[in-house]
Design an enzyme around this catalytic site. Structure first.
Site, PDB file in Angstrom:
ATOM      1  N   HIS A 289      12.696   3.008   3.101  1.00  0.00           N
ATOM      2  CA  HIS A 289      11.961   2.740   4.351  1.00  0.00           C
ATOM      3  C   HIS A 289      12.850   2.844   5.595  1.00  0.00           C
ATOM      4  CE1 HIS A 289       8.429   1.512   2.196  1.00  0.00           C
ATOM      5  NE2 HIS A 289       8.993   0.458   1.648  1.00  0.00           N
TER       6      HIS A 289
ATOM      7  N   ASP B  26       8.471   4.544  -6.342  1.00  0.00           N
ATOM      8  CA  ASP B  26       8.246   3.199  -5.793  1.00  0.00           C
ATOM      9  C   ASP B  26       6.802   3.159  -5.286  1.00  0.00           C
ATOM     10  OD1 ASP B  26      10.004   0.719  -4.474  1.00  0.00           O
ATOM     11  OD2 ASP B  26       8.213   1.232  -3.313  1.00  0.00           O
TER      12      ASP B  26
ATOM     13  N   HIS C 115       5.541   1.862  -2.705  1.00  0.00           N
ATOM     14  CA  HIS C 115       5.379   2.042  -1.260  1.00  0.00           C
ATOM     15  C   HIS C 115       5.795   3.458  -0.875  1.00  0.00           C
ATOM     16  CE1 HIS C 115       6.137  -2.320  -1.884  1.00  0.00           C
ATOM     17  NE2 HIS C 115       5.162  -2.439  -0.997  1.00  0.00           N
TER      18      HIS C 115
ATOM     19  N   ASP D 272       7.944  -1.718  -8.375  1.00  0.00           N
ATOM     20  CA  ASP D 272       6.915  -2.618  -7.862  1.00  0.00           C
ATOM     21  C   ASP D 272       5.503  -2.147  -8.198  1.00  0.00           C
ATOM     22  OD1 ASP D 272       7.446  -0.515  -6.160  1.00  0.00           O
ATOM     23  OD2 ASP D 272       7.906  -1.764  -4.413  1.00  0.00           O
TER      24      ASP D 272
HETATM   25 ZN   LIG Z   1       8.366  -0.702  -2.832  1.00  0.00          ZN
END
Ligand SMILES: [Zn+2]
Length: 349
Positions: A125, A162, A164, A249
């Protein structure tokens, strides 16, 4: 037995986030499980190094790098509403990225077949000029650019499983065809990016592939996405090395996301990635840890990934499968990905 490298350094625990889901307990839990399972002894422990500022600056603005250092040196503080910098976070972040560079060197020199970097803070991120979403420097993005500059790699793929979207990695390579970015992520969800139609721009058009998935997707859906979208895209792009943003996650027990992957599913994902690396990239595979917030589910996911890299089957999964079938439909999103990225087979004339 394949020669698999592991990057780990106790300095990664000194990125002290306190009572935060992205805490040092993530790494200590993983290391404990890997030690107990006898896996550590089967890995080649690679010494990490610190990335230089010039290396981090291949992806990040020098003013931003200086700002992270300043906040750490001043005793720490919040870099964004989710991302804490402690007094040793800058040191840990330099070594997290440097660990990925050491792994990249070892894999591209042929010292080892593949590598897994157990690093934190995570990276995907982190924007070129800002910390975001628990991330300071984009470890895997710096490694991909380093592979290009230092080892002459012309086509690298980054596969980000991941849950996200890796907005930082997307931003780093949005106009750069030398890196293919492919992300599967829960959508709509944090950080808000990762729409299907974000496909890259300029000469990078077409080398940014987002597969935004509805909440609830599990092993079956990921298997389909990888077989029907990722495989033809990788075959066409023909990467010389595959980097992986490995986040855990998406496990059904994870407290932050709402997907339904199992430990066995993570094993399957790594089996696929290892097969594609062997078919296309001389087996060269460099994985770096991103997220994963159920401590034991994450540790078992990493363990499954490493078992696969070591050539073993994944047999142990204390969590099993989710009790309910996912009930989600991904036909439309898959069809859209295939159309946008020209994967549909044209009828034979
Ligand atoms: Zn994540």
């Amino acid at each position: 037995m394949p020669n698999v490298g592991l990057i780990y350094d106790p300095l990664y625990l000194w990125h002290d986030t306190g009572a935060h889901p992205e805490s040092a307990l993530r790494l200590t839990t993983i290391m404990h499980l890997l030690t107990e399972a006898g896996i550590i002894g089967r890995l080649k422990l690679l010494p990490p190094r610190d990335a230089t500022i010039d290396e981090i600056a291949m992806v990040h603005d020098p003013d931003y790098i200086a700002q992270v250092r300043y906040i750490a040196d001043s005793g720490g503080g919040w870099a964004d509403p989710d991302t804490f910098i402690s007094p040793r976070s800058y040191d840990a972040a330099l070594r997290a990225t440097g660990g990925c560079l050491a792994a990249t060197d070892a894999v591209l020199r042929g010292d080892i077949d593949s590598a897994f970097c157990l690093v934190r803070p995570p990276g995907h991120h982190a924007m070129p000029d800002a910390a975001m979403g628990f991330c300071l420097f984009d470890n895997i993005a710096v490694a991909a650019r380093y592979a290009h500059r230092q080892h002459g790699i012309e086509r690298a793929a980054i596969i980000d499983f991941d849950i996200h979207h890796g907005n930082g990695t997307q931003a780093a390579f949005y106009e750069d065809p030398s890196v293919l970015y492919f992300s599967t992520h829960q959508y709509p969800y944090y950080p808000g990016t990762g729409h299907l139609e974000e496909t890259g721009s300029g000469t990078g058009r077409g080398t940014n592939v987002n597969v935004p998935l509805p909440a609830g997707c599990g092993d079956d859906e990921f298997r389909r996405v990888f077989a029907e979208a990722l495989e033809p895209i990788l075959d066409r792009y023909a990467p010389q090395v595959i980097f992986v943003s490995a986040g855990y996650d998406g496990h059904f027990e994870d407290p932050l996301a709402s997907m339904s992957l199992s430990v066995a599913g993570y094993g399957e994902i790594m089996t696929f990635l290892q097969r594609k690396a062997r078919e296309l990239a001389g087996g060269r595979l460099v994985c770096a840890l991103e997220g994963g917030y159920h401590l034991l589910a994450e540790a078992w996911g990493v363990r499954a990934s490493l078992e696969v890299l070591l050539g073993n089957r994944v047999t142990d999964d204390p969590f099993g499968k989710p009790s309910e079938p996912s009930g989600v439909h991904i036909d439309r999103v898959l069809a859209a990905v295939k159309t946008l990225h020209h994967l549909t087979v044209s009828p034979q004339v």
